[in-house]
Design a protein around this motif. Structure first.
Motif, short mmCIF file in Angstrom:
data_model
loop_
_atom_site.label_atom_id
_atom_site.label_comp_id
_atom_site.label_asym_id
_atom_site.label_seq_id
_atom_site.Cartn_x
_atom_site.Cartn_y
_atom_site.Cartn_z
N UNK B 602 41.64 -60.70 -4.74
CA UNK B 602 40.75 -59.86 -3.94
C UNK B 602 40.78 -60.23 -2.46
N UNK B 603 41.19 -61.46 -2.16
CA UNK B 603 41.29 -61.86 -0.75
C UNK B 603 42.62 -61.44 -0.16
N UNK B 604 43.48 -60.80 -0.96
CA UNK B 604 44.82 -60.52 -0.47
C UNK B 604 45.70 -61.75 -0.52
N UNK B 605 45.27 -62.76 -1.27
CA UNK B 605 46.05 -63.99 -1.38
C UNK B 605 47.19 -63.79 -2.36
N UNK B 606 48.37 -64.14 -1.93
CA UNK B 606 49.54 -63.96 -2.78
C UNK B 606 49.75 -65.24 -3.58
N UNK B 642 63.08 -56.97 2.97
CA UNK B 642 61.92 -56.84 3.84
C UNK B 642 60.64 -57.02 3.03
N UNK B 643 60.64 -56.42 1.81
CA UNK B 643 59.44 -56.53 0.99
C UNK B 643 59.23 -57.96 0.50
N UNK B 644 60.32 -58.62 0.10
CA UNK B 644 60.12 -60.01 -0.36
C UNK B 644 59.61 -60.90 0.75
N UNK B 645 59.97 -60.60 1.98
CA UNK B 645 59.45 -61.38 3.11
C UNK B 645 57.92 -61.34 3.13
N UNK B 646 57.38 -60.14 2.82
CA UNK B 646 55.92 -59.98 2.81
C UNK B 646 55.25 -60.93 1.82
N UNK B 647 55.96 -61.26 0.76
CA UNK B 647 55.35 -62.09 -0.28
C UNK B 647 55.34 -63.57 0.10
N UNK B 648 55.89 -63.86 1.27
CA UNK B 648 55.93 -65.27 1.65
C UNK B 648 54.68 -65.69 2.42
N UNK B 649 53.87 -64.72 2.87
CA UNK B 649 52.66 -65.11 3.60
C UNK B 649 51.62 -65.59 2.59
N UNK B 650 50.64 -66.34 3.10
CA UNK B 650 49.61 -66.85 2.21
C UNK B 650 48.64 -65.75 1.80
N UNK B 651 48.20 -65.02 2.80
CA UNK B 651 47.25 -63.93 2.53
C UNK B 651 47.66 -62.72 3.32
N UNK B 652 47.56 -61.56 2.68
CA UNK B 652 47.80 -60.33 3.43
C UNK B 652 46.65 -60.17 4.43
N UNK B 653 46.95 -59.70 5.61
CA UNK B 653 45.85 -59.50 6.56
C UNK B 653 44.92 -58.40 6.04
N UNK B 654 43.62 -58.60 6.17
CA UNK B 654 42.67 -57.57 5.75
C UNK B 654 42.29 -56.78 7.00
N UNK B 655 42.80 -55.56 7.04
CA UNK B 655 42.61 -54.78 8.27
C UNK B 655 41.33 -53.98 8.19
N UNK B 656 40.42 -54.26 9.09
CA UNK B 656 39.17 -53.50 9.15
C UNK B 656 39.22 -52.61 10.38
N UNK B 657 39.16 -51.30 10.19
CA UNK B 657 39.14 -50.43 11.37
C UNK B 657 37.87 -50.69 12.18
N UNK B 658 37.89 -50.41 13.46
CA UNK B 658 36.68 -50.66 14.23
C UNK B 658 35.64 -49.59 13.96
N UNK B 659 36.12 -48.39 13.65
CA UNK B 659 35.14 -47.39 13.21
C UNK B 659 35.82 -46.34 12.36
N UNK B 660 35.03 -45.57 11.66
CA UNK B 660 35.59 -44.53 10.79
C UNK B 660 35.10 -43.18 11.29
N UNK B 661 36.05 -42.28 11.51
CA UNK B 661 35.67 -40.92 11.89
C UNK B 661 35.01 -40.27 10.69
N UNK B 662 34.01 -39.45 10.98
CA UNK B 662 33.43 -38.64 9.90
C UNK B 662 34.51 -37.65 9.46
#
Ligand SMILES: Cc1cc2nc3c(=O)[nH]c(=O)nc-3n(C[C@H](O)[C@H](O)[C@H](O)COP(=O)(O)O)c2cc1C
Ligand code: SF4
Ligand code: SF4
Ligand code: FES
Lengths: 423, 778
Positions: B602-606, B642-662
């Motif tokens: 749930x933390x995006x931890x690989x 390219x995809x396997x490279x992604x699996x080498x990070x510890x945690x995927x970044x959790x991207x929070x938008x600054x705001x959500x348009x209605x």
């Protein structure tokens, strides 16, 4: 010397437990007087008087009160210890049954001194009558506005000696099983619900009333230096007049037993006495002239404790005495720490075996050794108190133990361990 | 002092240090440390029993005695504060004699049945006896005789004779889990382990007590008498039974799984696990697993060879290539790699954009979803939070070990506010709780904004759970939280949703709108519910289901239509699920304990999973099956670089938008009429899903599912506890037993998901929380 009744002065007055009667002898006047002074001034009087706790440990009461933080925003509690479960002890009971308002006034004074708005009386549950009398008295005092904004709760214990130990008492009050807590922190800093709390014995709190009423100097004039005031002695056992008697601290053991308790039963001779409840070393004939106060008894490596004398005459079988007392501690051990939980049980087993004629010579040293280990490494003073009655019985009356052991034809051989299959 | 408080203290820049001498070595330690902790700094080993460093010291067992100069008695080093200038001896004769005496006391009543004890070989009492025990016993009395086998509930067995009353297990329940599951009863030498009111143990975490017990007193029904530890082979892996991803080790013997234990990871599970993790592996050993591929002949599923079925599937793929009526469903129990192959097989080989790992009730489209599941903070940070708002999340049922981390935070002083449609196990521990009907989320958020937000000081976190996320207003709710975040930069957003490897499946691209590594899908496909709805109305060419059970997730009449209109159904699973029973081809596959790969929590931890035992004979992993099918169609499935490279990070970044348009999409709540109540779907850790059904130990923890309403609603409807009731929605009906409880908000009906015997799916596709339903006598 005649009895000097201060705390017990009014116990024989008819209906003394009723507020109206209590008020006739300056009842609650001392509380009003205390409230005219600052809390610190009240603490100072008690400190100067040199009152030492009557619950067993003899800690100076005024000093204990002064440990409570002064921060007015902190909630604080006073707990009156009326668990009175030490064998031979029956002084608090007299007060709550005969003169409850004296205690309530003492609680109110102490609460005022430490800034507590809530006080608890933790009574052993078996004081069925006393609890009802106390509750009625609290209600009456409240109704007549003697208590001001102080709330007093009478709480009934469920039958555990260890609940008399102050930190175990706090756990019990909070709704848990009574087991002692680590100190530090001391209750005065973090006690009931983690708040500063003073735990005082019934007799201690009653003394506070008289100190505030009559002044520190009056109190110092009674008893001995560092051991001031009167003490309610409770005498049980093989004496003619068992009961309570109030005398200045420092009265000799001989006087307490032979004058005030009427001496030994006809045709019997004095053999031994536990001078301060069961959790101390016994004294014998040679010690009869000891002065009954904290320091003199400590010098004899025993304790004033609760000043509860358990007197034994020549008919007492010291092996049975040791066994009976150890059985008490075995049953009352809270079970938290290893040495006490296991050691008390072990000692009961060994003493039982000796009594049944299966003891060996080496058992006697085993008892001394294991009791030492148990008392040395336990978590709380219960086990520390469980050892001396047994050790002092073996040391002073070794021949009685050996007589039992000699009933065993194999007394000089080490016993084989019984190996049992559990699979 | 707990390690946590110490961590907090060490954050203070100027940590006051004190110096003391232990066994002749000087050590400098933070003020507030104990002698034991200071000795540890020096690498000096002091034996312990009751002390456990996640809980404050108790000082009860006295095993840790040391000699401190100028102190009259030996001190219990676990609770003795270290003080400036102190001189400590841990190995002096006095100290060692003290410890010898403790061991003697502990052993006199200990049964010494080491040869048949589960703990033998990994037992601290055995080890300390070796160091401090005397060869000869001075104890010649009868040992204490007690119950050797008391079952305290379905999982836990206590041998009262072996218990040394260290209180680790009871304090775990009081301090760590907050469930007060076990109690030391009676006193003195009569002390025994029991439960409150002698009821079966109530806990989701009892496995931890077995692991913590320093002797063989607590054993599990499953492992008891099965092995000696030195005979076991151990492999470290990751639990995938929920999305916390606890680190674990699996012990096997002769290729059979015997037990699971937790592995310390301060960032994830600390040293804990939940009972689903401890005991939920049993399904892997179950004999009901599918053992060979099955093929439908004359209406019956019969065993077939791999060659035949793979060939058949490959040929079907050729036939349906580029058809819009093809779909791939499932992926939550598969690894990231397997999910990647699954979507690639469909997107690139079959040329179908319809891939979706989300098979279940509500699935929002990408816009409605707004922010996918994930946590901004790491789970390890929870215990140092100052404030937590738990919004509509039933933590112990969905992310059990997150609750343990939060409880530790509360022990360290965190304040917790809880909101939701019903009370949870967290309720009694919360500082404030708001229970409200589904649909009233905005009123509650308004209230929090006024009353709670301004009071937040220090590090704060929002945990938002499925009650709020499964709402048609999800986007609007999340946009409110983003507004809060703007006002309070110390407030983190944590979206607690999903299970197993849901995040990994999404990251691999098993999502109709999203490709691998979060890229936009080249062509947007249908969501699983849209596929299923379409397949119920018009002929559908092919469904390939892997690790999902759609037949249990849609109303039964609808499923019958889907099945009838689906020309070819492939199901790949461990067990013959409801969907598999109706498949044309069934492919047996491997469990998470028999294969390797990556999963994302749930933390995006690989994190890695590793095979702890070899695959049952003749079975292939999901990845192998996909690869073999692709090969037959001329494609080699490989993880692209390219995809396997992604699996080498510890945690995927959790991207929070600054705001959500209605967005215009309807966020309007349907009106509630007359007798209607609002539906709230709840989750249970021990539901009746396939894996639980085939794990006999934890299956016993499953409670009968009920339909729950508030007593006032019951009175209004002349209903009472235990009544058989019918729940009616616009799309269907559901029968079940009624529970009447004040734990549920008024105007609300709570129904758990995950129970075939109370299949909430019958109420319709695309259910959301706040759907209006009627409850009446059945
Ligand atoms: C095992 C044990 C039992 C005790 N029982 C009592 C008791 O029944 N009443 C009491 O006042 N103090 C009892 N104490 C002493 C209390 O811990 C505490 O010292 C006392 O209540 C303090 O009051 P004081 O300062 O007024 O003496 C007991 C101590 C121990 C270790
Ligand atoms: S010495 Fe130990 S077992 Fe005995 S009462 Fe005190 S804490 Fe409990
Ligand atoms: S069961 Fe184990 S953990 Fe629990 S008190 Fe007994 S020895 Fe300690
Ligand atoms: S480990 Fe220190 S007393 Fe138990």
């Amino acid at each position: 010397m005649p009895e000097l009744r201060v705390l017990l002065k009014n116990i024989d007055v008819p209906n003394q437990k009723d507020l109206a009667v209590y008020e006739q002898d300056q009842g609650y006047a001392t509380l009003r007087k205390a409230r005219e002074q600052t809390p610190d001034e009240v603490i100072e009087i008690v400190k100067t008087a040199g009152l030492r706790g009557r619950g067993g440990a003899g800690f100076p009461t005024g000093i204990k009160w002064s440990f409570v933080p002064k921060d007015p925003n902190l909630e604080k509690y006073l707990v009156c210890n009326c668990d009175e479960s030490e064998p031979g002890t029956f002084k608090d009971r007299v007060i709550i049954e005969k003169d409850p308002h004296q205690l309530i006034e003492g609680i109110a004074i102490a609460s005022y001194a430490i800034g507590a708005k809530k006080a608890f009386i933790y009574s052993r549950g078996e004081f069925y009558e006393g609890i009802h009398i106390l509750q009625a008295a609290v209600d009456e005092a409240k109704a007549k506005s003697h208590l001001g904004d102080l709330d007093i709760v009478v709480h009934t214990g469920a039958g555990a000696y260890i609940a008399g130990e102050e930190t175990a008492q706090l756990d019990s009050l909070e709704g848990r099983k009574a087991q002692p807590r680590s100190k530090p922190p001391f209750p005065a800093i973090a006690g009931l619900y983690g708040k500063p709390t003073v735990v005082n014995n019934v007799e201690t709190l009653c003394n506070a009333v008289h100190i505030v009423k009559n002044g520190a100097e009056w109190f110092q004039s009674i008893g001995k230096e560092r051991n001031n005031g009167t003490k309610i002695f409770q005498i049980s056992g093989h004496v003619k007049k068992p009961g309570v008697v109030e005398l200045p601290l420092g009265t000799t053991l001989r006087e307490v037993i032979f004058e005030h308790a009427g001496g030994m039963l006809d045709g019997r001779t004095f053999k031994a006495v536990f001078p301060g409840g069961s959790s101390c070393s016994l004294l014998t004939e040679k010690d009869l002239d000891v002065e009954m106060d904290f320091d003199s008894l400590a010098k004899l490596k025993t304790m004033l404790g609760t000043a509860s004398l358990i007197v034994m005459d020549d008919s007492a079988d010291m092996v049975k005495v040791a066994h009976r007392l150890m059985e008490f501690y075995q049953n009352e051990s809270c079970g938290k720490c290893t040495p006490c939980r296991e050691g008390t049980r072990w000692m009961v087993q060994v003493l039982e075996r000796i009594l049944s004629g299966e003891g060996t010579q080496s058992d006697l040293d085993l008892i001394l050794n294991v009791c030492d280990d148990m008392a040395a490494n336990s978590f709380c003073p219960l086990a520390v108190g469980a050892a001396p009655p047994v050790i002092s019985s073996v040391v002073n009356f070794r021949e009685e133990f050996e007589a039992y052991v000699q009933k065993n034809p194999n007394a000089d051989k080490p016993r084989e361990m019984k190996v049992k299959a559990y699979i | 002092m707990s390690t946590e408080t110490k961590n907090k203290q060490s954050e203070n820049i100027k940590q006051e240090m004190i110096n003391l001498t232990i066994d002749g070595q000087v050590v400098s330690t933070p003020k507030g440390s104990t002698v034991y902790q200071a000795a540890q700094q020096l690498g000096i080993d002091i034996p312990i029993f009751c002390y456990q460093d996640r809980m404050p010291a108790l000082g009860a067992c006295r095993m840790c005695l040391v000699e401190v100069e100028k102190m009259p008695k030996l001190a219990a080093s676990c609770s003795q504060g270290a003080m400036e200038g102190m001189v400590v001896h841990t190995k002096s004769k006095k100290a060692e004699d003290g410890r010898k005496s403790i061991i003697e006391f502990l052993l006199i009543n200990h049964p010494l049945d080491c040869p048949i004890c589960d703990k033998g070989g990994e037992c601290p009492l055995q080890d300390n006896t070796l160091d401090y025990g005397s060869g000869i016993s001075r104890f010649v009395e009868d040992k204490r005789k007690l119950e050797k086998k008391t079952a305290l509930g379905p999982l836990l067995i206590v041998d009262q004779e072996r218990c040394i009353a260290c209180a680790r297990c009871t304090r775990f329940g009081e301090i760590v889990a907050g469930d007060d599951a076990l109690k030391l009863k009676d006193r003195g030498f009569r002390t025994e382990i029991g439960t409150p009111n002698d009821q079966p143990v109530e806990s989701k975490f009892i496995g931890n007590t077995i692991q913590m017990c320093p002797v063989g007193a607590l054993t599990s029904q499953v492992y008891r008498f099965r092995a000696r530890p030195w005979d076991n082979d151990t492999v470290e892996s990751t639990c995938t039974l929920c999305a916390v991803g606890c680190n674990m080790k699996v012990d096997t013997r002769d290729n059979e799984i015997l037990r699971v234990r937790s592995v310390e990871n301060r960032d994830v599970n600390d040293i804990w696990m939940c009972d689903k993790g401890f005991f939920g592996y049993e399904h892997v050993n179950d004999d009901n697993r599918i053992k060979t591929p099955l093929i439908r002949r004359n209406g019956e599923l019969v065993p077939a060879g791999w060659e035949e079925v793979l060939e058949l599937i490959a040929n079907k793929f050729k036939e349906v290539k580029a058809s819009p009526k093809v779909g791939a469903l499932g992926g939550s129990p598969l690894t990231v790699e397997e999910n990647y192959f699954f979507q690639k097989l469909f997107r690139e080989v079959v040329e179908s954009p319809n891939v979706d790992a989300r098979v279940g009730l509500s699935q929002q489209d990408k816009d409605q979803e707004a922010i996918p599941a994930g946590t901004e903070i790491s789970l390890g940070e929870i215990e140092s939070l100052d404030n937590v708002l738990v919004l509509g999340s039933d933590l112990t049922e969905t992310f059990p070990v997150i609750w343990l981390r939060l409880k530790q935070g509360m022990n360290n002083g965190a304040k917790v506010v809880v909101t939701g449609h019903h009370q949870t196990e967290v309720s009694p521990h919360s500082n404030k709780e708001i229970i409200h009907a589904p649909g009233e989320e905005f009123a509650v958020l308004d209230q929090l904004e006024k009353e709670v937000l301004p009071t937040l000081k220090g590090k704060s976190a929002l945990f938002i759970g499925e009650q709020y996320l499964k709402s048609t207003s999800r986007r609007k709710i999340l946009s409110t939280l983003l507004k809060w975040k703007k006002q309070n930069p110390e407030l983190s957003l944590n979206i607690l949703e999903g299970t197993g490897n849901d995040l990994g499946a999404r990251f691999a691209g098993m999502h109709p709108a999203i490709g691998p590594a979060g890229s936009d899908a080249k062509q947007t496909g249908l969501s699983s519910s849209d596929m299923l709805i379409q397949a119920s109305k018009e002929p559908w060419d092919l469904f390939y289901v892997a690790g999902a059970n759609p037949a249990a997730k849609v109303p039964a009449p609808l499923w019958d239509q889907i099945r009838e209109k689906t020309k070819f159904l492939v199901v790949q699973d461990l067990f013959l699920t409801k969907t598999a029973e109706e498949a044309d081809v069934v492919l047996p596959t491997l469990s998470f304990i028999e294969k390797g790969g990556h999963v994302i929590n749930i933390e995006g931890r690989i994190q890695e999973i590793r095979a702890a035992k070899s695959a049952p004979e003749g079975l292939l992993s999901d990845a192998e099956i996909f690869t073999l099918i692709a090969q037959r169609l001329g494609t080699t499935l490989i993880l692209d670089k390219e995809f396997s490279e992604h699996l080498k990070v510890e945690r995927l970044p959790f991207k929070v938008p600054t705001q959500l348009e209605e967005i215009s999409a309807s966020t309007q709540l349907e009106e509630i009429k007359g007798e209607q109540l609002r539906l709230s779907l709840s989750q249970k850790l021990f539901d009746h899903g396939t894996r639980v059904q085939y794990s006999p130990a934890i299956e016993q923890l499953v409670k009968e599912p009920t339909i729950s309403i508030h007593p006032e609603e019951a009175i209004n409807r002349l209903l009472k506890e235990g009544d058989l009731v019918v729940v009616e929605s616009e799309q269907g009906t559901l029968k079940g037993t009624l529970k009447v409880t004040e734990a549920v908000a008024k105007a609300t009906v709570v129904i758990p998901e995950g129970f075939p015997e109370l299949s909430v799916a019958q109420l319709g596709m695309k259910l959301s929380n706040a759907t209006a339903v009627i409850v009446k006598k059945g």
